[in-house]
Design an enzyme around this catalytic site. Structure first.
Site, PDB file in Angstrom:
ATOM      1  N   CYS A   1       0.849  -1.163   0.024  1.00 53.51           N
ATOM      2  CA  CYS A   1       0.018   0.046   0.103  1.00 53.51           C
ATOM      3  C   CYS A   1       0.673   1.251   0.041  1.00 53.51           C
ATOM      4  O   CYS A   1       0.353   2.392  -0.234  1.00 53.51           O
ATOM      5  CB  CYS A   1      -0.772   0.017   1.164  1.00 53.51           C
TER       6      CYS A   1
ATOM      7  N   HIS B   1      12.427   0.717   5.410  1.00 51.58           N
ATOM      8  CA  HIS B   1      12.298  -0.673   4.950  1.00 51.58           C
ATOM      9  C   HIS B   1      12.830  -1.319   6.356  1.00 51.58           C
ATOM     10  O   HIS B   1      14.060  -1.618   6.460  1.00 51.58           O
ATOM     11  CB  HIS B   1      13.187  -0.853   3.625  1.00 51.58           C
TER      12      HIS B   1
ATOM     13  N   HIS C   1      -1.543  19.486   7.658  1.00 48.10           N
ATOM     14  CA  HIS C   1      -2.483  18.534   7.302  1.00 48.10           C
ATOM     15  C   HIS C   1      -1.664  17.231   7.275  1.00 48.10           C
ATOM     16  O   HIS C   1      -0.677  17.077   7.026  1.00 48.10           O
ATOM     17  CB  HIS C   1      -2.899  18.848   5.753  1.00 48.10           C
TER      18      HIS C   1
ATOM     19  N   HIS D   1      -2.473   6.646   5.606  1.00 45.92           N
ATOM     20  CA  HIS D   1      -2.997   5.733   4.913  1.00 45.92           C
ATOM     21  C   HIS D   1      -4.165   5.303   5.690  1.00 45.92           C
ATOM     22  O   HIS D   1      -4.268   4.567   6.595  1.00 45.92           O
ATOM     23  CB  HIS D   1      -1.828   4.524   4.712  1.00 45.92           C
TER      24      HIS D   1
ATOM     25  N   HIS E   1     -14.260   5.506   5.525  1.00 51.87           N
ATOM     26  CA  HIS E   1     -15.781   5.322   5.356  1.00 51.87           C
ATOM     27  C   HIS E   1     -16.251   5.332   4.159  1.00 51.87           C
ATOM     28  O   HIS E   1     -17.206   4.594   3.817  1.00 51.87           O
ATOM     29  CB  HIS E   1     -16.475   6.662   6.358  1.00 51.87           C
TER      30      HIS E   1
ATOM     31  N   ASN F   1     -10.543   0.818   1.958  1.00 50.99           N
ATOM     32  CA  ASN F   1      -8.926   0.717   1.925  1.00 50.99           C
ATOM     33  C   ASN F   1      -8.518   0.582   0.274  1.00 50.99           C
ATOM     34  O   ASN F   1      -8.680  -0.600  -0.186  1.00 50.99           O
ATOM     35  CB  ASN F   1      -8.296  -0.313   2.504  1.00 50.99           C
TER      36      ASN F   1
END
Length: 496
Positions: A224, A303, A387, A391, A420, A424
């Site tokens: 993702c 990573h 802001h 994710h 909502h 995802n």
């Protein structure tokens, strides 16, 4: 015993003390230089014209000295500007909005689950409990192939979903920016779980008849957070290819990855992942600096793949019945927390003001020298960013980051509302969140945005953007028909 000293917690507003400390430390150079400059100015004003003239005459400059000084200034300026990285601008972006026919209300999802898993009622009950606590709404969408009973995840259906999502996003972006296919110099497509041959990037080249010398890349299996990896790759390419446009496409194709088995850890993605995609146009052209929405400031990648637990916490595999799915480990949130710590340790010195860095440094030294049990100081990232785009991987991910970064409900509003409304959507979720902030009219010139994403491997990646101009409330985009209804209250449990 009578109180000897006043109770400072009630007589002094400690938050104002902290604000004063922050202002002092963050503007220390101003406080030091301004008095010195005023003293010099007063001394010059105190001197008379004759004294100033005598000082000027005492300075002896010949032509050689003037030329040498001028050459040195020009040389330093040339070295500085040639070694300075090119500015990377985000001209605009667009997000795919699935049609109403693809919506999957809770009732539909559960009815299909009961029919598909009729021999395993415990798995149906498990999915219902997950869905009740997921934070998803009634308008999330799945591709047409998943609406069949049983689902038909064929290669043709997967290609059809990829074409609809990717081409729709690109068409909307080209309409917004006025860019033509022949203007694109770099193409990057990231999709983790669907990697056909020819690649998705080749599919885009074929559809839009892009130039034969285009630099195209197809990233797969990167989870993702692959959207920010694509941004990082585009930035590096734009540094070495002047006067270029880079088109970045982030998506996840759901059709071939719907799990039809009964393993609980592999049923989770069915409840969370939904259709989505985004197309982003980046540029290193100076003439785009005025019309571009954002300027890229930093990209930080972490990573954790060297650790075996982190490597296997999001793992594609076969269950005992031979059915393929994504296994989400129960250690996922712990591993994500460790990856986040590593990432913010790297990005902190780049973005935090001096006041927060000093407090963090003093606490670190105190724990090392005096008392290891001291509570570690968590920097206030709200001073560095206006802001936050976290994710939208799930309610637990957003809750954990809100807690660890000490963010308010408003700071994570974009992430919760995106989860909502759209679910995802993997690597493209960050752009739905950015679009939400814009649709609310909150993005002002100079505002800083922090995008944070997690991905399999295990990775935590961040990107920092600076708003280039005040963005007017958009009349198009994925939120155009529902922004007035948001934010909505999301209960802890939605009883189904």
């Amino acid at each position: 015993m009578p109180q000897i000293l006043p109770n400072f917690s009630t007589s002094v507003k400690l938050k104002y003390v902290k604000l004063g400390y922050q202002y002092l430390v963050n503007h220390i150079l101003t406080f030091l230089l301004v008095p010195i400059m005023l003293a010099i100015l007063l001394e010059i004003l105190r001197l008379g014209p004759e004294e100033l003239l005598s000082i000027y005459k005492s300075l002896h400059f010949d032509l050689v000295q003037i030329l040498c000084c001028a050459f040195l200034v020009i040389f330093i300026a040339t070295v500085y500007f040639t070694s300075k990285p090119r500015s990377i601008y985000l001209v605009d972006y667009s997000c795919y909005k699935p049609p109403v026919t693809c919506r999957v209300p809770f009732s539909t999802f559960m009815e299909h689950s009961r029919l598909i898993l009729k021999d395993n009622p415990k798995s149906v009950d498990f999915q219902m409990r997950i869905l009740e606590r997921s934070g998803l709404g009634e308008e999330t969408c799945l591709p047409p192939a998943i609406h069949y009973i049983p689902p038909t995840p064929t290669m043709e259906a997967a290609r059809g979903e990829a074409e609809v999502v990717i081409f729709s996003a690109i068409d909307a972006l080209m309409e917004k920016t006025g860019i033509k296919p022949k203007d694109i110099d770099i193409l990057i497509v990231n999709c983790s779980l669907f990697s056909p041959t020819p690649s998705l990037s080749a599919m885009v080249v074929n559809k839009y008849k892009l130039r034969s010398n285009i630099k195209s890349f197809n990233l797969s299996g990167m989870g993702c957070s692959a959207g920010l990896i694509s941004i990082d790759l585009a930035r590096d390419l734009l540094q070495v290819h002047p006067n270029s446009y880079a088109l970045v496409i982030s998506t996840e194709i759901i059709t071939p990855n719907y799990y039809k088995g009964s393993e609980r850890a592999m049923l989770l993605p069915n409840c969370l992942f939904r259709m989505g995609g985004a197309a982003v146009l980046l540029s290193n052209k100076r003439r785009d600096s005025h019309r571009a929405k954002y300027k890229l400031v930093h990209v930080v990648r972490t990573h954790k793949g060297a650790d075996d637990k982190a490597y296997r916490c999001v793992y594609e595999q076969e269950d005992p019945q031979g059915k393929v799915g994504i296994n989400l480990s129960k250690d996922l949130m712990v591993i994500a927390g460790e990856a986040l710590k590593s990432n913010i340790t790297t990005i902190g010195p780049l973005v935090l003001p001096a006041s927060e860095q000093l407090l963090f440094l003093f606490t670190l030294i105190g724990r090392k020298i005096f008392n290891p049990k001291w509570k570690p100081y968590i920097p206030d990232f709200k001073q560095a960013f206006e802001h936050f785009c976290i994710h939208a991987g799930g309610r637990a991910v957003i809750d954990e980051l809100q807690k660890n970064l000490q963010l308010s409900a408003e700071h994570v509003e974009a992430s919760r509302m995106t989860l909502h409304r759209f679910g995802n959507t993997s690597s493209s979720s960050l752009w739905y969140e950015m679009s939400y902030i814009e649709a609310k009219g909150r993005m002002k010139k100079g505002d800083r945005v922090w995008q944070i994403a997690f991905g399999s491997g295990f990775k935590c990646n961040s990107a920092v953007w600076k708003c280039n101009r005040t963005i007017k409330t958009a009349t198009d985009g994925p939120w155009q028909d529902c922004i007035d209804r948001y934010p909505v209250h999301i209960p802890e449990i939605v009883k189904l």
